[in-house]
Design an enzyme around this catalytic site. Structure first.
Site, PDB file in Angstrom:
ATOM      1  N   TYR A 158       0.850  -1.198   0.000  1.00 18.36           N
ATOM      2  CA  TYR A 158       0.000   0.000   0.000  1.00 18.36           C
ATOM      3  C   TYR A 158       0.881   1.242   0.000  1.00 18.36           C
ATOM      4  O   TYR A 158       0.563   2.251  -0.617  1.00 18.36           O
ATOM      5  CB  TYR A 158      -0.897   0.003   1.234  1.00 18.36           C
ATOM      6  CG  TYR A 158      -1.961  -1.049   1.140  1.00 18.36           C
ATOM      7  CD1 TYR A 158      -3.103  -0.818   0.385  1.00 18.36           C
ATOM      8  CD2 TYR A 158      -1.816  -2.269   1.781  1.00 18.36           C
ATOM      9  CE1 TYR A 158      -4.090  -1.777   0.286  1.00 18.36           C
ATOM     10  CE2 TYR A 158      -2.802  -3.236   1.691  1.00 18.36           C
ATOM     11  CZ  TYR A 158      -3.927  -2.989   0.943  1.00 18.36           C
ATOM     12  OH  TYR A 158      -4.897  -3.939   0.848  1.00 18.36           O
TER      13      TYR A 158
ATOM     14  N   GLU B 260      -1.307 -17.183  -8.228  1.00 15.77           N
ATOM     15  CA  GLU B 260      -0.465 -16.368  -9.108  1.00 15.77           C
ATOM     16  C   GLU B 260       0.994 -16.705  -8.926  1.00 15.77           C
ATOM     17  O   GLU B 260       1.840 -16.315  -9.706  1.00 15.77           O
ATOM     18  CB  GLU B 260      -0.723 -14.908  -8.786  1.00 15.77           C
ATOM     19  CG  GLU B 260      -2.188 -14.579  -9.022  1.00 15.77           C
ATOM     20  CD  GLU B 260      -2.334 -13.413  -9.967  1.00 15.77           C
ATOM     21  OE1 GLU B 260      -1.411 -12.626 -10.064  1.00 15.77           O
ATOM     22  OE2 GLU B 260      -3.374 -13.316 -10.614  1.00 15.77           O
TER      23      GLU B 260
ATOM     24  N   ASN C 138     -14.482   1.932  -2.866  1.00 15.84           N
ATOM     25  CA  ASN C 138     -14.705   1.936  -4.316  1.00 15.84           C
ATOM     26  C   ASN C 138     -13.998   0.765  -4.990  1.00 15.84           C
ATOM     27  O   ASN C 138     -13.073   0.962  -5.757  1.00 15.84           O
ATOM     28  CB  ASN C 138     -14.167   3.238  -4.915  1.00 15.84           C
ATOM     29  CG  ASN C 138     -15.200   4.326  -4.856  1.00 15.84           C
ATOM     30  OD1 ASN C 138     -15.978   4.385  -3.929  1.00 15.84           O
ATOM     31  ND2 ASN C 138     -15.211   5.166  -5.839  1.00 15.84           N
TER      32      ASN C 138
END
Length: 94
Positions: free
Chosen positions: A27, A84, A50
């Site tokens: 972050y 991944e 969001n």
DNA sequence: CATTTGACGCCAA
DNA sequence: TTTGGCGCCAAAT
């Protein structure tokens, strides 16, 4: 093109969108790239409120090595990272 | 317009 | 070394 008005949120999303598969960003790194190394909180806040399905935000982890969180299910995020090929040490659960 | 939240980060004990 | 508390920024309500 410099500032362009739509700074943070738009930029953050753009950065996360550029994250290659099998790689993870913190972050703080995203916040720094967005223009504010102290806005690490804001980054999470934006994603949390969001969430965008077009963005691999599950590749964003904490600087401490924590997975952070995920609006789509933290468990799912961990699973995705493992699939991944991300090292488990890069995102400690608890 | 002001206040609270929120997927964090760093320092101190 | 580990746990706890405070600080910071932006968006949402």
């Amino acid at each position: 093109m410099e500032v362009m008005k739509k700074d943070f949120k738009q930029k953050v999303f753009n950065i996360i969108r550029k994250i290659p598969r099998g790689k993870v960003l913190t972050y703080k790194k995203v916040a720094t790239r967005a223009g504010n190394p102290r806005a690490s909180r804001a980054v999470g806040g934006i994603l949390g409120t969001n969430f965008d399905p077009t963005i691999p935000c599950h590749r964003v982890v904490r600087t401490d090595g924590g997975v952070g969180g995920y609006n789509r299910g933290i468990n799912n995020k961990i699973k995705l990272l493992k699939k991944e090929g991300v090292a488990s040490k890069t995102f400690l659960l608890y």
